[in-house]
Design an enzyme around this catalytic site. Structure first.
Site, mmCIF file in Angstrom:
data_model
loop_
_atom_site.group_PDB
_atom_site.id
_atom_site.type_symbol
_atom_site.label_atom_id
_atom_site.label_comp_id
_atom_site.label_asym_id
_atom_site.label_seq_id
_atom_site.Cartn_x
_atom_site.Cartn_y
_atom_site.Cartn_z
ATOM 1 N N LYS A 195 0.861 -1.308 -0.018
ATOM 2 C CA LYS A 195 -0.045 0.069 0.094
ATOM 3 C C LYS A 195 0.794 1.319 0.077
ATOM 4 C CE LYS A 195 -3.989 1.946 2.508
ATOM 5 N NZ LYS A 195 -4.884 1.735 4.030
ATOM 6 N N SER B 128 -9.751 1.701 2.791
ATOM 7 C CA SER B 128 -8.517 2.765 1.887
ATOM 8 C C SER B 128 -7.751 1.649 1.277
ATOM 9 C CB SER B 128 -8.079 3.708 2.687
ATOM 10 O OG SER B 128 -7.069 3.196 3.578
ATOM 11 N N SER C 131 -9.753 -0.301 7.106
ATOM 12 C CA SER C 131 -9.304 -0.104 5.754
ATOM 13 C C SER C 131 -8.697 -1.498 5.287
ATOM 14 C CB SER C 131 -8.235 1.088 5.908
ATOM 15 O OG SER C 131 -9.121 2.462 5.761
#
Lengths: 486, 478
Positions: free
Chosen positions: A79, A154, A178
């Site tokens: 990420k 996210s 997330s």
């Protein structure tokens, strides 16, 4: 392309037995990325040359019978809010468009020590603020199961990449769900470790008292493997616990006989979609069949969790993001006159709408005269939420509930409705507030064919038990084997 | 009208730890800009602070020396404000649970002891330094982050001071305590010790405090005192005219010697304090506090009292000795060798300090050792050398660090106490100075001194003055 649909542990066996050359695997993988990712849009930065070099090194090591790490040759996506040395780390924000950290996050250091191969950086909601990955300044990631739907967020880039076989595993990060929520929406496994289990050093901070890095994988065993690598003491993170890391794979097959599963009424109320409820109910039946005992429990302060979260997380975020000012690195506005204008314009132009909204909310909650009413009060209620879990875990081994009240929603549907968007995390936020671990595993599909996630929560530092309970379900079902049609 | 001046001080002292408060960078002063920095003290994304235990220990030491109660549960808070020298745009400081609270420090003005209460002592990180280019029309400034993250101790007094003399004594006493406890080098010119004052006036006899003015940019103790003087007259003039004093922050302009408004109360910054989530709250172990307490040295005022009582020194002399802990220790080491406190005190405050001043020496690096000064005093006492010769020997000891005995032997400085030899010299001097003999007989007392001087000149100062005096008188009077 069959090769790319294997799990990480399966591919590791093939690499170690030299049935598969890592270099070939990486070449195959990038071919697929170039073909599929223009549609999915999960990656922000690719690390191809470095990945190929690393793959050849590992192949050489294996050929020479040298010792290799726990993740030897496994391609992994990161990420883009986790710092990677010499590899751009943007947080999907314009303000860090060209930021290249001169250091690795602790977890990256561990991944490299264990010989995994970093293939690229994945998309996210800007600074991890969002539940749909639509808040990225660069691209909108699509759900591999339905390209008109969001992947969740996210960590939507990481979960979409794993779901679409563009990575064997990925790292995500959580502040309020997330990892688990996009894992549920993309039909993969997502694990949020206990707060303090994994070092936050190098994770660009959002809500420091909530943030954790965790695995996104194709199945539960892979999550166990990856967690073992990234967990453990790091002296650069004072909030990281000095507790030994077990081999999570060791007793993963111990089953759930006589395990007590708590079902909190508060997690099955208004807003829960029928398909999700049906999938979770069905999962509970499977657990009963496997010998687990279902117990009704109550977490009475659940209704306050979202409100508390948006005060605590935004307050911390407003402070954490104040360092992005155009002085030392990152974006600086052009043609500025004076320091005030430099701050004002660099931040106004550099941050996206949602980030600015949260900074304002956070600053408000901390401002003089409001601190007691908002931040302090929220901290007190947070403690009550924590105590709810403490009390429940005295009676049961785990809590089982839906991960998200709804499957993947349409792109654009909730984008202009922040309050509705915030409710996507209603079942995941309490674990972040109380610091306990949680995992989301595939447990079914909606009528539209969208994945549904089952959430399992245990007490702090009981990841081994949590994985064991998750694995028992996975072994009994094949939801995790389903692949999106691409 | 008559007003009472009410003054409180905020003191910032950089702690003299090797490394910074939250990272391993060096704290050394004067390095090339931005050479003592790392991702942590530059506030890069994703990095985290880790507390320097030594800095924490130093802060505890200061809090204990200032008689504070140690908060068993303490933590750091974030103080938010934007400034380019503050890398994270928040300073990790303490606000809600300061490390030390409710302390006091005694000061002494005109022989009267006064207790100044300390509101709190807390630990925080230092900011970097802005460098503004000299060139005209420059549209940029530079930042040096070497200083960013250096541990800083803040000591906040209650508004217990009533005049400049008390403030002056407070500053000096506090400085001495920080030096005695070895936690800061207190170099005001390097910025490692700084003061801010808050000043308010109230009518004599009034209980309620007036609106306070906070004074910043005080670069020396002299500035502090000047600013207080200026503010006192500025505020009293305003009050005399019936105007109100506004609560505000003012900057001291050192060149114009006046204060100018920086911001009003309305413009005051909202620091949005909240607990630092990257650091766990601290539970301070009682045992640790006790062990630190045991390492606290005797503090200046206690030492002074002890010197007066145990060594019968005057208040003034003792005051000079304790001004610097190194001097006080030097003195005590000497006295341990031979018990002549008054003699050593004189040597130290007269001769030693004069040499230090003239030769610009660092007291911490003196070549002369206490045992050597003691040996010198013993030599005088035994009549081996005269006081006059001893001064030269002392000077040589300061320069070389040699033993006094060695110097005396090398330079053949042993005192002449041989009566026969002195007699011969006396005869010679008397013979060649008939006028002086005449004067002496006429009763002119200074003739004797003149003749003594001649003898000393002949012997290069080595003649035993007592013996010369005695023999000379005998000769002249017979």
């Amino acid at each position: 392309m069959k090769l790319l649909s294997f799990t990480a542990l399966q591919i590791k066996r093939k690499i170690l037995s030299r049935e598969v050359l890592t270099a070939d695997l990486i070449k195959n993988l990038f071919e697929r990325i170039y073909k599929v990712d223009p549609v999915i849009q999960s990656f922000l930065t690719l690390n191809e040359d470095d990945a190929i070099n690393k793959a050849e090194e590992i192949d050489k090591k294996i050929a020479n019978n040298e010792n290799v790490g726990l993740l030897a040759g496994i391609p992994i996506a990161i990420k883009d809010n986790i710092c990677t040395k010499d590899l751009t780390t943007t947080c999907a924000s314009k303000i860090l468009r060209s930021f290249t950290p001169p250091y690795n996050a602790f977890v990256i250091k561990r991944l490299l020590e264990e010989d995994s191969i970093i293939i690229g950086k994945t998309n996210l909601d800007e600074f991890a603020m969002g539940s749909s990955t639509e808040n990225s300044s660069y691209k909108i990631t699509r759900n591999p199961y339905n390209l008109n739907c969001v992947p969740g967020g996210s960590s939507g880039g990481s979960t979409a990449a794993v779901s679409a076989d563009l990575a064997f595993m990925a790292l995500g990060s959580e502040t309020g769900g997330s990892i688990r929520q996009p894992a549920a929406l993309c039909g993969v496994v997502g694990l949020k470790p206990t707060y303090g289990r994994v070092s936050r050093y190098g994770l660009v901070a959002f809500g420091s008292s909530l943030d954790q890095i965790g695995p996104v994988t194709k199945d539960v065993s892979d999550a166990a493997l990856l967690l073992r690598v990234i967990a453990g003491r790091d002296k650069r993170d004072s909030t990281c616990a000095d507790i030994a890391v077990p081999d999570y794979l060791k007793d993963i097959d111990d089953g759930v006989k006589d395990i007590k599963i708590g079902i909190p009424a508060e997690y099955f109320g208004e807003g829960l979609e029928d398909d999700v409820r049906a999938a979770v109910d069905n999962s509970l039946k499977i657990y009963e069949k496997l010998g687990a005992k279902i117990v009704d429990v109550s977490l009475p302060h659940t209704e306050y969790a979202v409100a508390v979260y948006y005060i605590v997380a935004n307050a911390e975020a407003s402070s954490n993001l104040s360092r992005f000012d155009g002085v030392r690195y990152g974006f600086r506005a052009n043609d500025i006159k004076g320091i005030d204008e430099m701050y004002c314009r660099s931040r106004s132009e550099g941050f996206g709408k949602e980030v600015k909204r949260r900074i304002m909310l956070g600053n408000y909650a901390l401002s003089s005269g409001y601190y007691d009413a908002y931040y302090l009060k929220a901290s007190k209620v947070r403690n009550l939420i924590k105590k709810d879990f403490d009390a429940v875990f005295e009676k049961v081994d785990c809590i089982v509930c839906p991960t998200s009240p709804v499957p993947a929603f349409k792109i654009g549907d909730r984008f202009e409705k922040p309050l509705e968007m915030y409710l996507s995390d209603i079942y995941t936020i309490p674990a972040n507030l109380s610091g306990i671990p949680g995992i989301s595993i595939p447990c079914g599909f909606s009528k539209e064919g969208l994945p549904i996630g089952l959430q399992i929560l245990t007490n702090r530092f009981e990841e081994a038990k949590m994985l064991q309970i998750a694995y028992a379900f996975e072994r009994e079902t094949d939801f995790h084997m389903k692949k999106p049609k691409l | 009208m008559d007003y009472e001046v009410v003054i409180g001080l905020e003191t910032h002292a950089e702690l003299s730890t090797e490394s910074k408060l939250f990272c391993g960078c060096s704290t050394k002063f004067g390095a090339e800009p931005n050479t003592q920095v790392c991702p942590v003290c530059l506030g890069m994304p994703g990095v985290l602070p880790v507390v320097n235990k030594k800095a924490f220990e130093y802060a505890l030491k200061a809090a204990l020396a200032l008689n504070c109660t140690i908060n068993q549960h303490t933590n750091f808070d974030r103080k938010s404000y934007y400034y380019p020298d503050l890398p994270k745009n928040y300073q990790i400081s303490q606000n809600y649970y300061n490390l030390g609270v409710d302390g006091y420090m005694n000061i002494e003005v005109n022989d009267v002891m006064k207790k100044i209460r300390i509101h709190n002592v807390h630990l925080e990180e230092e900011a970097g330094k802005l460098i503004h280019p000299d060139e005209a029309g420059a549209d940029y400034s530079l930042v040096d982050f070497n200083r960013a993250g250096v541990p800083l101790l803040e000591i906040v007094s209650y508004p217990d001071m009533r005049n400049a003399a008390e403030v002056e004594n407070y500053m000096y006493t506090l400085r001495k305590i920080l030096l005695y406890t070895d936690i800061s080098d207190c170099k005001m010119q390097e910025g490692s010790l700084r003061f801010e004052a808050s000043i308010s006036l109230r009518k004599d006899g009034e209980q309620k405090l007036g609106n306070r003015v906070e004074m910043k940019n005080l670069n020396s103790m002299k500035s502090v005192l000047k600013a207080i003087e200026y503010e006192t007259s500025r505020q009293s003039e305003l009050l005399d005219r019936g105007e109100k004093i506004e609560r505000e922050t003012r900057l001291w302009d050192e060149i114009r010697e006046k204060s100018v408004r920086m911001r009003s109360k309305e413009e005051a910054q909202d620091y949005r304090y909240f607990p630092e989530p990257d650091l766990l709250p601290f539970v301070i172990d009682e045992k640790w506090v006790c062990s630190i307490k045991e390492t606290l040295p005797e503090l200046p005022l206690e030492k002074k009292q002890r010197f007066v009582e145990s060594f019968q020194l005057s208040d003034y002399d003792a005051g000079l000795l304790i001004e610097d802990k190194i001097l006080a220790d030097f003195f005590e080491e000497c006295v341990k060798e031979v018990n002549f406190p008054k003699v050593f005190c004189n040597w130290i405050i007269n001769d030693l300090l004069r040499e230090v001043k003239e030769k610009k020496l660092d007291i911490a690096l003196l070549k002369i050792k206490p045992a050597q000064l003691a040996a010198l005093v013993v030599m005088i006492n035994k009549g081996i050398i005269s006081n006059t010769i001893a001064k030269d020997v002392f000077s040589e000891m300061i320069n070389t660090g040699k033993e006094p005995k060695t110097i005396v032997e090398e330079k053949k400085l042993v005192q002449i106490s041989d009566e026969g030899l002195i007699d011969e010299i006396l005869d010679k001097v008397i013979a060649s100075n008939p006028n002086a003999i005449e004067d002496y007989k006429k009763g002119k007392k200074n003739a004797l001194a003149f003749l003594m001087g001649q003898v000393m000149k002949e012997t290069k100062g080595k003649a035993n003055p007592k013996l010369v005096n005695e023999l000379l008188k005998n000769k002249l009077d017979s």
